[in-house]
Write a protein that holds these residues in place. Structure first.
Motif, PDB file in Angstrom:
ATOM      1  N   ASP A  44       0.825  -1.227  -0.094  1.00  0.00           N
ATOM      2  CA  ASP A  44      -0.095   0.023  -0.003  1.00  0.00           C
ATOM      3  C   ASP A  44       0.927   1.201   0.105  1.00  0.00           C
ATOM      4  OD1 ASP A  44      -2.639  -1.011  -0.116  1.00  0.00           O
ATOM      5  OD2 ASP A  44      -2.507  -1.352   1.967  1.00  0.00           O
ATOM      6  N   LEU A  47       2.827   1.288  -3.501  1.00  0.00           N
ATOM      7  CA  LEU A  47       1.606   1.582  -4.502  1.00  0.00           C
ATOM      8  C   LEU A  47       0.992   2.812  -4.468  1.00  0.00           C
ATOM      9  CD1 LEU A  47       0.883  -2.166  -5.519  1.00  0.00           C
ATOM     10  CD2 LEU A  47       2.363  -0.570  -6.576  1.00  0.00           C
ATOM     11  N   THR A  49      -2.215   2.797  -2.736  1.00  0.00           N
ATOM     12  CA  THR A  49      -3.575   2.102  -2.859  1.00  0.00           C
ATOM     13  C   THR A  49      -4.486   2.411  -1.753  1.00  0.00           C
ATOM     14  OG1 THR A  49      -2.760   0.162  -2.411  1.00  0.00           O
ATOM     15  CG2 THR A  49      -2.934   0.702  -4.770  1.00  0.00           C
ATOM     16  N   GLY A  50      -4.054   3.092  -0.663  1.00  0.00           N
ATOM     17  CA  GLY A  50      -4.830   3.163   0.513  1.00  0.00           C
ATOM     18  C   GLY A  50      -4.866   1.897   1.316  1.00  0.00           C
ATOM     19  N   ARG A  51      -5.947   1.028   1.371  1.00  0.00           N
ATOM     20  CA  ARG A  51      -5.929   0.122   2.251  1.00  0.00           C
ATOM     21  C   ARG A  51      -6.221  -1.505   1.474  1.00  0.00           C
ATOM     22  NH1 ARG A  51      -3.494   1.530   6.663  1.00  0.00           N
ATOM     23  NH2 ARG A  51      -4.615   3.149   7.711  1.00  0.00           N
ATOM     24  N   VAL A  52      -6.102  -1.235   0.311  1.00  0.00           N
ATOM     25  CA  VAL A  52      -6.807  -2.295  -0.767  1.00  0.00           C
ATOM     26  C   VAL A  52      -5.769  -3.509  -0.391  1.00  0.00           C
ATOM     27  CG1 VAL A  52      -6.797  -2.982  -3.031  1.00  0.00           C
ATOM     28  CG2 VAL A  52      -7.688  -0.734  -2.332  1.00  0.00           C
ATOM     29  N   CYS A  53      -4.397  -3.117  -0.275  1.00  0.00           N
ATOM     30  CA  CYS A  53      -3.650  -4.418  -0.243  1.00  0.00           C
ATOM     31  C   CYS A  53      -3.358  -4.971   1.087  1.00  0.00           C
ATOM     32  CB  CYS A  53      -1.989  -4.135  -0.714  1.00  0.00           C
ATOM     33  SG  CYS A  53      -1.780  -3.461  -2.537  1.00  0.00           S
TER      34      CYS A  53
END
Length: 79
Positions: A44, A47, A49-53
């Motif tokens: 995260d 990348l 991506t916030g909390r997606v990973c």
């Protein structure tokens, strides 16, 4: 030479062995989830991506922990 015979395991010894093995269940889940959450957090941050990973790490960590636990229980013939 005569072979030494080992005495059969008592019920208490078997219970203690099973307790020792099964007490590691929580540790397995903490270790695996911790590793996968850490890797998700690093992904995260890299990348952006916030909390997606991190959520993906949690979702992938549970099956990994369960599979590893199953393999260990199968090795000791408890499953």
């Amino acid at each position: 030479m005569a072979e030494k015979k080992t005495p059969p395991a008592s019920g208490m010894a078997e219970a203690l062995r099973a307790f020792g093995l099964l007490s590691g269940v929580g540790i397995y889940f903490v270790i695996f989830l911790g590793i996968f959450i850490f890797l998700g957090k690093c992904a995260d941050d890299f990348l952006g991506t916030g909390r997606v990973c991190t959520i993906a790490g949690i979702v992938l960590g549970f099956p990994a922990a369960i599979y590893s636990l199953y393999r260990q229980l199968k090795y000791y013939k408890l499953v």
